[in-house]
Design an enzyme around this catalytic site. Sequence first.
Site, PDB file in Angstrom:
ATOM      1  N   GLU A  98       0.010  -1.399   0.451  1.00 58.72           N
ATOM      2  CA  GLU A  98      -0.172   0.248   0.059  1.00 58.72           C
ATOM      3  C   GLU A  98       1.160   0.616  -0.203  1.00 58.72           C
ATOM      4  OE1 GLU A  98      -2.139  -2.887   2.515  1.00 58.72           O
ATOM      5  OE2 GLU A  98      -0.057  -3.067   2.158  1.00 58.72           O
TER       6      GLU A  98
ATOM      7  N   CYS B  25      -2.422  -3.783   7.374  1.00 59.23           N
ATOM      8  CA  CYS B  25      -2.127  -3.935   8.633  1.00 59.23           C
ATOM      9  C   CYS B  25      -2.234  -2.857   8.978  1.00 59.23           C
ATOM     10  CB  CYS B  25      -0.605  -4.579   8.902  1.00 59.23           C
ATOM     11  SG  CYS B  25       0.664  -3.086   8.060  1.00 59.23           S
TER      12      CYS B  25
ATOM     13  N   MET C 209      16.303 -47.299  -7.451  1.00 58.45           N
ATOM     14  CA  MET C 209      16.847 -48.071  -8.150  1.00 58.45           C
ATOM     15  C   MET C 209      17.124 -48.435  -6.740  1.00 58.45           C
ATOM     16  SD  MET C 209      16.317 -48.720 -10.479  1.00 58.45           S
ATOM     17  CE  MET C 209      16.534 -50.225 -11.625  1.00 58.45           C
ATOM     18  N   ALA C 210      16.793 -50.006  -6.982  1.00 63.69           N
ATOM     19  CA  ALA C 210      16.977 -50.850  -5.297  1.00 63.69           C
ATOM     20  C   ALA C 210      18.488 -50.403  -4.407  1.00 63.69           C
ATOM     21  CB  ALA C 210      16.711 -52.703  -5.376  1.00 63.69           C
TER      22      ALA C 210
ATOM     23  N   THR D 146      18.979 -39.055   3.487  1.00 67.67           N
ATOM     24  CA  THR D 146      19.498 -38.015   1.408  1.00 67.67           C
ATOM     25  C   THR D 146      20.632 -37.447   1.673  1.00 67.67           C
ATOM     26  OG1 THR D 146      17.603 -38.203   1.087  1.00 67.67           O
ATOM     27  CG2 THR D 146      18.224 -36.635  -0.195  1.00 67.67           C
TER      28      THR D 146
ATOM     29  N   ARG E  59      19.263 -22.419  -6.813  1.00 71.93           N
ATOM     30  CA  ARG E  59      20.803 -22.004  -7.450  1.00 71.93           C
ATOM     31  C   ARG E  59      20.113 -21.440  -9.110  1.00 71.93           C
ATOM     32  NH1 ARG E  59      21.141 -27.623  -6.252  1.00 71.93           N
ATOM     33  NH2 ARG E  59      20.306 -28.338  -8.276  1.00 71.93           N
TER      34      ARG E  59
ATOM     35  N   GLU F  25      12.554 -32.727  -0.113  1.00 74.29           N
ATOM     36  CA  GLU F  25      12.932 -33.245  -0.775  1.00 74.29           C
ATOM     37  C   GLU F  25      13.090 -34.533   0.071  1.00 74.29           C
ATOM     38  OE1 GLU F  25      15.491 -32.368  -3.995  1.00 74.29           O
ATOM     39  OE2 GLU F  25      14.301 -29.968  -4.219  1.00 74.29           O
TER      40      GLU F  25
ATOM     41  N   GLY G 249      13.556 -39.210   1.243  1.00 72.72           N
ATOM     42  CA  GLY G 249      13.340 -40.159   0.577  1.00 72.72           C
ATOM     43  C   GLY G 249      11.959 -41.166   1.374  1.00 72.72           C
TER      44      GLY G 249
ATOM     45  N   LEU H  55      11.764 -40.223   5.901  1.00 76.32           N
ATOM     46  CA  LEU H  55      11.290 -39.721   6.443  1.00 76.32           C
ATOM     47  C   LEU H  55       8.919 -38.720   5.350  1.00 76.32           C
ATOM     48  CD1 LEU H  55      11.262 -36.766   7.948  1.00 76.32           C
ATOM     49  CD2 LEU H  55      12.801 -35.952   6.347  1.00 76.32           C
TER      50      LEU H  55
END
Length: 377
Positions: free
Chosen positions: A56, A79, A167-168, A200, A211, A305, A307, A310
């Site tokens: 404002e 406010c 992948m495993a 992670t 970035r 971000e 696995g 979590l």
Amino acid sequence: MTTNNNDYYYMTQAIRLAKKGLWTTDPNPRVGCVIVRDNEIVGQGWHERTGDPHAEVYALKIAKDKAKGATCYVTLEPCCHYGKTPPCTDALLKAGIARVVIANVDPNPLVSSKGIEQLVNAGIVVETGILSQEAGKLNPGFCTRMQRGRPYVRCKLAMSLDGRTAMASGESQWITSLAARADVQALRARSSAIMTGAGTILADDPRLTVRENELPKFYPTPPFIRQPLRIIVDEHLSIPTNAKILSESGKTLIFTSTYDEGIKNALEKKGAEVIYLPSQTGGIDLTVMAQKLATDYEVNEVHLETGATLGGAMLRAGLVDELVIYMAPVLMGSKARSLFNLPNINVMSESIPLKIEDIRAVGNDWRITAKIDRQSE
């Protein structure tokens, strides 16, 4: 109410302006303002960062004397208290604004409806609720922090067409395209904090930074890039002191339920802040952690971000609000790792309901945005 089509048009412009602060205002809300007199925009502005003038004030500065008798369109209730800046209601009254159109009432208890009351008592016509849903999308985190005492948590995931994230062996770089990874940088940039787990860090050694050179080119780049707070959930204080995340500028928090003075001191010498929380069944009390992030660090939006462990724990604790899933056109097989560790779902009635908000192509991938459907829980 005297709402007309012009009100919707000018509020749309105010929302557009507020989006310019998407990456920079934290922990304050994103707010845009347009001042209109005789169907002409005479002033406009947006809140750029905490400590700077509010939207404002910027708009009134441009409008000058033309603000007298004008209508002010603002995405969030002005406010009415002294914080890092003076009250915006005082500025509106001093300028002689005749009418104020507001998208949303401010959820901050210091303001909530008090600013509107002050304006009405001074004889200003006030309209509320114009494009409230659209304006509400600007500040999900600020509203969640004020109303629920915790941050809004957005969980980002990358998966194959058959719902696998790695992948495993743990190999996962890269499932998605460069375009999708650039899109993730925009999600990071709007967040107060980026959170991950110790697993992670140990597996991928990420930096968890924004970035600038990877941000999508179609986003307007602000004059500065704010690096979000970095958060690691590390129950056993297992991350090494040479982890890349500890070499970055800015602040890193490590939440743990292991008290080891030696490791704590070593990590804090690297610039991290180690916070001990009592454990509960299954690990750190994530609810207490979320509350602490809101009250002590003013965290609005958490970009998660991590696995399956979590991520699953945050879901089970009821702390995830939104999923952003990048689905790549690839199949990874039945032995690959799944999205979440949710071992206690055995029948359909125990499943977690979602509400799909958006599906769109990002490069060669598809981005699916879904909210947790709290009404169905």
